[in-house]
Design an enzyme around this catalytic site. Sequence first.
Site, PDB file in Angstrom:
ATOM      1  N   GLY A  47      22.753  18.858  39.680  1.00  0.00           N
ATOM      2  CA  GLY A  47      22.830  17.541  40.605  1.00  0.00           C
ATOM      3  C   GLY A  47      23.776  16.567  39.688  1.00  0.00           C
ATOM      4  O   GLY A  47      24.182  15.551  40.466  1.00  0.00           O
ATOM      5  N   ASP A 103      20.742  13.126  37.628  1.00  0.00           N
ATOM      6  CA  ASP A 103      21.326  12.409  38.941  1.00  0.00           C
ATOM      7  C   ASP A 103      20.248  11.547  39.244  1.00  0.00           C
ATOM      8  O   ASP A 103      20.556  10.199  39.590  1.00  0.00           O
ATOM      9  CB  ASP A 103      21.460  13.457  39.953  1.00  0.00           C
ATOM     10  CG  ASP A 103      20.199  14.322  40.246  1.00  0.00           C
ATOM     11  OD1 ASP A 103      19.228  14.407  39.506  1.00  0.00           O
ATOM     12  OD2 ASP A 103      20.554  15.222  41.104  1.00  0.00           O
ATOM     13  N   ASP A 106      12.871  10.650  39.416  1.00  0.00           N
ATOM     14  CA  ASP A 106      11.945  10.548  40.629  1.00  0.00           C
ATOM     15  C   ASP A 106      10.575  10.599  39.873  1.00  0.00           C
ATOM     16  O   ASP A 106       9.872   9.563  39.492  1.00  0.00           O
ATOM     17  CB  ASP A 106      11.997  11.476  41.800  1.00  0.00           C
ATOM     18  CG  ASP A 106      11.389  11.533  42.762  1.00  0.00           C
ATOM     19  OD1 ASP A 106      10.665  10.623  42.925  1.00  0.00           O
ATOM     20  OD2 ASP A 106      11.199  12.511  43.669  1.00  0.00           O
ATOM     21  N   VAL A 156      17.438  10.776  48.984  1.00  0.00           N
ATOM     22  CA  VAL A 156      19.254  10.755  49.022  1.00  0.00           C
ATOM     23  C   VAL A 156      19.977  11.827  48.599  1.00  0.00           C
ATOM     24  O   VAL A 156      19.552  12.880  47.995  1.00  0.00           O
ATOM     25  CB  VAL A 156      19.659   9.574  48.091  1.00  0.00           C
ATOM     26  CG1 VAL A 156      18.994   8.303  48.639  1.00  0.00           C
ATOM     27  CG2 VAL A 156      19.192   9.650  46.792  1.00  0.00           C
ATOM     28  N   ASP A 162      21.238  17.067  46.323  1.00  0.00           N
ATOM     29  CA  ASP A 162      21.521  17.928  47.690  1.00  0.00           C
ATOM     30  C   ASP A 162      20.036  17.849  48.354  1.00  0.00           C
ATOM     31  O   ASP A 162      19.112  17.422  47.674  1.00  0.00           O
ATOM     32  CB  ASP A 162      21.490  19.591  47.107  1.00  0.00           C
ATOM     33  CG  ASP A 162      20.271  19.815  46.449  1.00  0.00           C
ATOM     34  OD1 ASP A 162      19.697  19.012  45.328  1.00  0.00           O
ATOM     35  OD2 ASP A 162      19.503  20.857  46.722  1.00  0.00           O
ATOM     36  N   ARG A 168      25.976  18.134  48.478  1.00  0.00           N
ATOM     37  CA  ARG A 168      26.536  17.826  47.245  1.00  0.00           C
ATOM     38  C   ARG A 168      27.845  17.100  47.194  1.00  0.00           C
ATOM     39  O   ARG A 168      28.179  16.228  46.291  1.00  0.00           O
ATOM     40  CB  ARG A 168      26.403  18.999  46.052  1.00  0.00           C
ATOM     41  CG  ARG A 168      25.079  19.432  45.987  1.00  0.00           C
ATOM     42  CD  ARG A 168      24.944  20.221  44.651  1.00  0.00           C
ATOM     43  NE  ARG A 168      24.002  21.077  44.350  1.00  0.00           N
ATOM     44  CZ  ARG A 168      22.739  20.929  43.979  1.00  0.00           C
ATOM     45  NH1 ARG A 168      22.486  19.746  43.508  1.00  0.00           N
ATOM     46  NH2 ARG A 168      21.701  21.609  43.856  1.00  0.00           N
TER      47      ARG A 168
END
Length: 182
Positions: A47, A103, A106, A156, A162, A168
């Site tokens: 990512g 990236d 979360d 997102v 991805d 990507r």
Amino acid sequence: MLSDIDRILIDRDAIADRIEQLAERLVLDLSAEADEGRLVVMPVMTGSLFFTADLVRLLPLTFRIQPTTVKSYPGKSTQSQGIVESALLPETIKGASVLVVDDILDSGRTLDHLQTSLLQAGAKEVRFCVLLRKDVRRAVEIDCDYVGFDIPEAFVVGYGLDFDGLYRNLPDIAVLRKHVVG
Ligand code: IMP
Ligand code: MG
């Protein structure tokens, strides 16, 4: 399919501007570690591929790039389910000041897992740089030193991120239509 995109959340120009700002701060903060030869930049693949590529080219410092892989989203899932796979860390981590580049933050499980493994492998210090930080209740609290953008809870894609391995390559960060992520 591009028709799966609902809207662009952060466009390529905003990403580029923000990365320049992050790079300026990183240069100030990491010069000493770089001069001492112990700076390692660790992109979490896949990512952070483009984020890292754009960021490190704005850092006129001396450092190693040591990618790693941590997987927490098997297949079409959009919810983190814990760590399912992680790469072995090399010897070069011993004594290093590691800047982990990811990236998106979360649940926090990925970075928490990496922090533990890096310290176990003998890293001197671990810092985190994420392009996106999702506004969610985290499974593990993570102190992120460098954050590109705080974003609302949404799945997102683009600029490296991805869904099931796809999207990507989109140059902007976009929200997928609800029917795609289910
Ligand atoms: P965490 O371990 O739950 O913090 O998740 C971090 C990893 O989950 C990131 O490195 C991404 O690979 C993936 N992830 C989390 N949210 C998203 C998203 O909205 N789109 C794509 N990938 C995501
Ligand atoms: Mg990831």
